[in-house]
Design an enzyme around this catalytic site. Structure first.
Site, short mmCIF file in Angstrom:
data_model
loop_
_atom_site.label_atom_id
_atom_site.label_comp_id
_atom_site.label_asym_id
_atom_site.label_seq_id
_atom_site.Cartn_x
_atom_site.Cartn_y
_atom_site.Cartn_z
N HIS A 243 0.83 -1.21 0.00
CA HIS A 243 0.00 0.00 0.00
C HIS A 243 0.86 1.26 0.00
O HIS A 243 0.61 2.21 -0.76
CB HIS A 243 -0.94 0.00 1.21
CG HIS A 243 -1.76 1.24 1.31
ND1 HIS A 243 -1.38 2.33 2.08
CD2 HIS A 243 -2.92 1.58 0.71
CE1 HIS A 243 -2.29 3.28 1.95
NE2 HIS A 243 -3.23 2.86 1.13
N ARG B 152 28.95 -3.95 -16.23
CA ARG B 152 29.85 -4.47 -15.19
C ARG B 152 29.11 -5.51 -14.36
O ARG B 152 28.01 -5.26 -13.90
CB ARG B 152 30.31 -3.34 -14.27
CG ARG B 152 31.06 -2.21 -14.95
CD ARG B 152 31.52 -1.22 -13.88
NE ARG B 152 32.23 -0.09 -14.46
CZ ARG B 152 31.67 1.09 -14.71
NH1 ARG B 152 30.38 1.27 -14.45
NH2 ARG B 152 32.38 2.08 -15.20
N ARG C 136 31.06 -7.24 -19.75
CA ARG C 136 32.47 -7.55 -19.44
C ARG C 136 32.51 -8.68 -18.42
O ARG C 136 31.84 -8.61 -17.38
CB ARG C 136 33.18 -6.32 -18.87
CG ARG C 136 34.68 -6.56 -18.62
CD ARG C 136 35.36 -5.32 -18.06
NE ARG C 136 34.88 -5.02 -16.71
CZ ARG C 136 35.22 -3.93 -16.02
NH1 ARG C 136 36.01 -3.03 -16.58
NH2 ARG C 136 34.77 -3.72 -14.80
N GLU D 103 43.38 -2.29 -22.74
CA GLU D 103 43.78 -1.57 -21.54
C GLU D 103 45.21 -1.87 -21.12
O GLU D 103 45.73 -1.28 -20.17
CB GLU D 103 42.82 -1.90 -20.39
CG GLU D 103 42.70 -3.37 -20.09
CD GLU D 103 41.56 -3.69 -19.12
OE1 GLU D 103 41.04 -2.74 -18.49
OE2 GLU D 103 41.20 -4.86 -19.00
N GLY E 69 40.11 0.75 -22.24
CA GLY E 69 39.95 0.96 -20.80
C GLY E 69 40.98 1.96 -20.35
O GLY E 69 42.12 1.59 -20.04
N SER E 70 40.59 3.23 -20.35
CA SER E 70 41.58 4.29 -20.12
C SER E 70 42.16 4.29 -18.71
O SER E 70 43.29 4.74 -18.49
CB SER E 70 40.97 5.66 -20.44
OG SER E 70 39.78 5.86 -19.70
N ASP F 22 43.06 1.60 -16.65
CA ASP F 22 44.22 0.69 -16.57
C ASP F 22 45.29 1.06 -17.58
O ASP F 22 46.49 0.89 -17.33
CB ASP F 22 43.77 -0.76 -16.79
CG ASP F 22 43.29 -1.41 -15.51
OD1 ASP F 22 43.94 -1.20 -14.46
OD2 ASP F 22 42.27 -2.11 -15.53
N CYS G 24 35.28 2.83 -22.78
CA CYS G 24 34.27 2.65 -21.73
C CYS G 24 34.80 3.12 -20.38
O CYS G 24 35.10 2.33 -19.51
CB CYS G 24 33.81 1.20 -21.65
SG CYS G 24 35.15 0.03 -21.37
#
Length: 783
Positions: free
Chosen positions: A415, A505, A573, A670, A691-692, A694, A741
């Site tokens: 409710h 993820r 991933r 990466e 993967g900027s 890493d 990403c």
């Protein structure tokens, strides 16, 4: 004059005669029975009976006088007006013609079902009830397990009187519906013996986001009144309509509720509360086959009425059959016009003092007012945060004054959830301990903007809101995709005009849903630590085979994300937990060694390929396969993180294929080796995603977890730009798909312009960065 009408003779055109609820029941019996939908029989006491009853007892004039004197601003006046109005109605007598018509129709029901005094449910059916913009759900009284002529007559009158309950008067005033403009019809419907089985509610869209491609089913043991009261937390199921229509058993999510009690038939009449045995309470209240049947019925009913529906259903424990006992238009999301997107930013790093199930996608703040007894509602002040165990329709008069609502019990169809959603008041249900944790007078901020995860913060937390008209979002040549970690956010993000999910993820699913190390589940029977086994058993109560817990939770999380963006591509991933993160899972310390630098340690492809971890990788692949093959989500692709070498790449691709996954396989670019050997990696994988985070770590030689080196860590460093630029140039020659990403395009000035200039295929950002990123790309492309 028609004083009663059998359901079989009613259609949706008869609302003025029998009200919205009865008209819908008659319409379904007439039009949808041939499509397999079962609706219990019954009859309507018509609006002509209502007006004749009021007129012959001279009640209408008396009601006008009572309501004229009522002061809308005070709860005391509301209570006094409601009491006087109901007393006026209960003093009245049914005209002879009306009474005889009700008796005759009830007798015919008894003959039809071969029972001397058939048990019935008596419900209101107002002409303005179940309208698209005002449902009146739960406002009027419902009387269950009523049998015998005298009792039927008594409760029909009680039902008419309930049209002047305090809460109904307040609701009509809230919705600006005149009190005596519309008549009330009453439905008399054969009871379904759900006291011996189960019952619940079904919406043909997601109640929080308005996402229309799912059916949401809530289910409990016993009669369904308890689900609306919110005194138990129901089982909840999501079924994905597009693939259900293709024949897939697409139950993309199953959540086990806390069903500790139920309503069953009372000895002579009415209902009584009964405890559910612990062994039964930890099982789902309906089967997968029944979930799918209900979902199909929901889709058929929605298609018939051409709008989303709010449906009540019940299972008969004597026959095992399912029934639809009512269907009305959904009134919160369906009437909305335009295509707006609200972006909330809560400005705090503090931990919440309380969590629960969020309803409403808003933020509210105010002083806590704990009210555990309905008799204390006069203590409530406008703008307070209402905190209580659970609500029922009698609470509506103060719920509309609340800045937020918090309850101990209930789920998304309780409710408190239904009313909070309709009133636009941020609501958190199922907190279990809100009335104990929160103290009167404390200033709190209630956050319902993070998917299903409702959070209560102490103090007056600042936040900002931005509104975007999605119809005015520019189209870009460079695709813009989304990064999504929490499955619940996918339905909300479905409204964004993105090209799909560039990074799904799974780490959040592992930490919040699975919670146990996969190898501890795989080797459960061999574990010697009894305390650990008990802890795992508590988390995995649904499953005897503990491996199934991992596969189910992961498959459902992936499935929910993929369903939210279907048929757009969703790139999942594979898990990229580091050793320290795996150690934090239940049982993790048994299987994970401590590493001095987990960022460069046992992670990604090398972890999957190791002999010890491979069973966990197999379970992960099973989860992905279930999402694709069982749920029918063919839009899923997968991505391999932290793949150090070509040899590793070839082996992991071979393993993925061996485990039966037939989707596209991307690799995270990466590690410098991925970019330097782009031509070779392109022969193994179907595309790349930069993967900027890493990449910057490894190019600059900086541990991004080391606070001492934080100033040296820069994704916008010239070296990073140079290696990305060269990589994109090579990828264009190879005609390989490349995206990025991370949040770098959204937060680093000039970075997205750099990527556009170098002709990247897509950029993937968090949903709250989507609109601004599109604007930047559009501006850059125009140049």
């Amino acid at each position: 004059m028609k004083y009663t009408v059998a359901y079989e003779k009613i259609s949706s055109k008869d609302i003025s005669l029998v009200g919205g609820k009865n008209a819908s029941l008659g319409e379904m019996i007439k039009s949808l029975s041939k499509k397999g939908i079962s609706v219990p029989g019954g009859f309507a006491v018509t609006t002509e009976s209502y007006w004749k009853f009021l007129k012959e007892n001279n009640i209408e004039k008396e009601l006008k006088e009572i309501l004229k004197k009522h002061d809308r601003k005070t709860t005391k006046s509301l209570r006094e007006a409601g009491k006087k109005a109901r007393e006026a109605i209960m003093k009245g007598e049914f005209p002879k013609e009306v009474e005889e018509a009700i008796k005759k129709s009830y007798k015919e029901m008894c003959e039809r079902y071969s029972k001397r005094n058939v048990s019935v449910a008596i419900r209101s059916s107002a002409v303005c009830e179940d309208a698209p913009d005002a449902s009146f759900a739960g406002q009027f009284e419902t009387f269950l397990n009523v049998s015998g002529e005298s009792q039927v007559l008594k409760y029909v009158k009680e039902c008419i009187a309930s049209s002047f309950n305090d809460r109904v008067i307040a609701y009509r005033e809230e919705k600006k519906v005149p009190h005596l403009k519309f008549a009330l019809s009453v439905g008399v419907q054969k009871m379904v013996r759900s006291d011996l089985a189960s019952s619940g509610i079904m919406f043909t869209l997601d109640t929080e986001s308005g996402f229309r491609d799912v059916v949401l089913i809530s289910s409990i043991f016993g009669i369904g009144e308890m689900i609306v009261q919110g005194s138990v937390t129901p089982d909840e199921f999501y079924v994905f309509k597009p693939t259900l229509e293709k024949g897939y058993p697409s139950i993309i999510r199953k959540d086990l509720g806390r069903k500790v009690k139920k309503y069953v038939y009372g000895k002579k009449a009415g209902l009584k509360e009964k405890k559910v045995p612990e062994k039964e309470a930890t099982k789902f209240s309906i089967t997968d086959e029944e979930i799918l049947t209900l979902a199909k019925w929901g889709a058929i009913i929605e298609k018939h009425y051409k709008k989303p529906q709010d449906i009540e259903w019940a299972k008969d424990g004597e026959t095992g059959k399912l029934f639809i006992v009512q269907s009305r238009p959904e009134t919160v999301h369906a009437p909305k016009k335009g295509n707006k997107y609200l972006e909330y930013d809560i400005k705090t790093k503090e931990k919440p003092i309380l969590t629960g199930i969020a309803v409403g996608e808003k933020v509210g703040k105010g002083k806590v007012r704990v009210i555990e007894d309905i008799n204390d509602i006069e203590k409530f002040r406008k703008g307070d945060v209402l905190v209580t165990k659970m609500t029922d329709p009698d609470w509506v008069s103060i719920m509309r004054l609340a800045s937020a609502i918090i309850t101990d019990e209930g789920g998304k169809t309780a409710h408190a959830s239904i009313v909070g959603r309709e009133l636009g008041v941020p609501t958190i249900v199922g907190t279990e301990k809100g009335t104990k944790v929160l103290k009167d007078g404390t200033m709190v901020t209630v956050d319902c903007t993070q998917g299903l995860n409702g959070k209560v913060y102490k103090g007056d937390i600042q936040y900002s809101v931005k509104e975007y008209d999605l119809n005015k979002i520019s189209k870009t040549k460079t695709k813009v995709m989304l990064n999504i970690g929490t499955p619940e956010m996918a339905f909300r993000a479905s409204h964004l005009p993105s090209s799909g999910v560039g990074l799904a993820r799974v780490e959040f699913i592992l930490a919040e849903k699975v919670r146990v190390h996969p190898l501890a589940l795989y080797h459960y029977e061999k574990l010697k630590d009894k305390k650990l086994k008990r802890k795992i058993k508590d988390v995995t109560v649904e499953h005897n085979d503990k491996k199934e817990h991992f596969i189910k939770e992961l498959a459902e999380g992936i499935g929910q994300i993929a369903a939210g963006l279907y048929p757009r591509e969703v790139i999942v991933r594979l898990s990229d937990f580091k050793t320290n993160e795996y150690r934090n899972l239940i049982g993790g310390s048994i299987y994970e060694k401590e590493e001095s630098n987990p960022m460069l340690g046992f992670r990604g492809a090398s972890r999957y390929l190791s002999e010890d971890f491979y069973p966990a990788f197999q379970m992960e692949c099973m989860a992905v396969r279930r999402a694709i093959e069982v749920f029918g989500l063919s839009n899923i692709s997968i991505m391999v993180p932290f793949c150090r070498s070509l040899d590793e790449g070839k082996k992991i691709k071979e393993s993925i294929k061996k485990e039966g996954i037939k989707s596209k396989i991307y690799v995270m670019a990466e590690i410098p080796s991925n970019l330097i050997l782009a031509k070779d990696f392109s022969k193994v994988f179907d595309g790349f995603s930069i993967g900027s985070n890493d990449l910057a770590q490894l190019v600059l030689g900086v541990d991004r977890d080391n606070a001492l080196l934080s100033k040296k860590y820069d994704e916008n460093d010239l070296a990073i730009r140079e290696i990305i630029s060269s990589f994109l140039k090579e990828a264009r020659k190879l005609k390989e798909k490349v995206g990025i990403c991370g949040e770098a395009p959204a937060i680093i000035p000039g970075f997205v312009e750099f990527l556009v200039e170098n002709k990247i295929d897509y950029v993937s950002v968090n949903p709250d960065s989507f609109v601004q990123t599109v604007k930047k790309i559009h501006k850059s492309e125009k140049k």
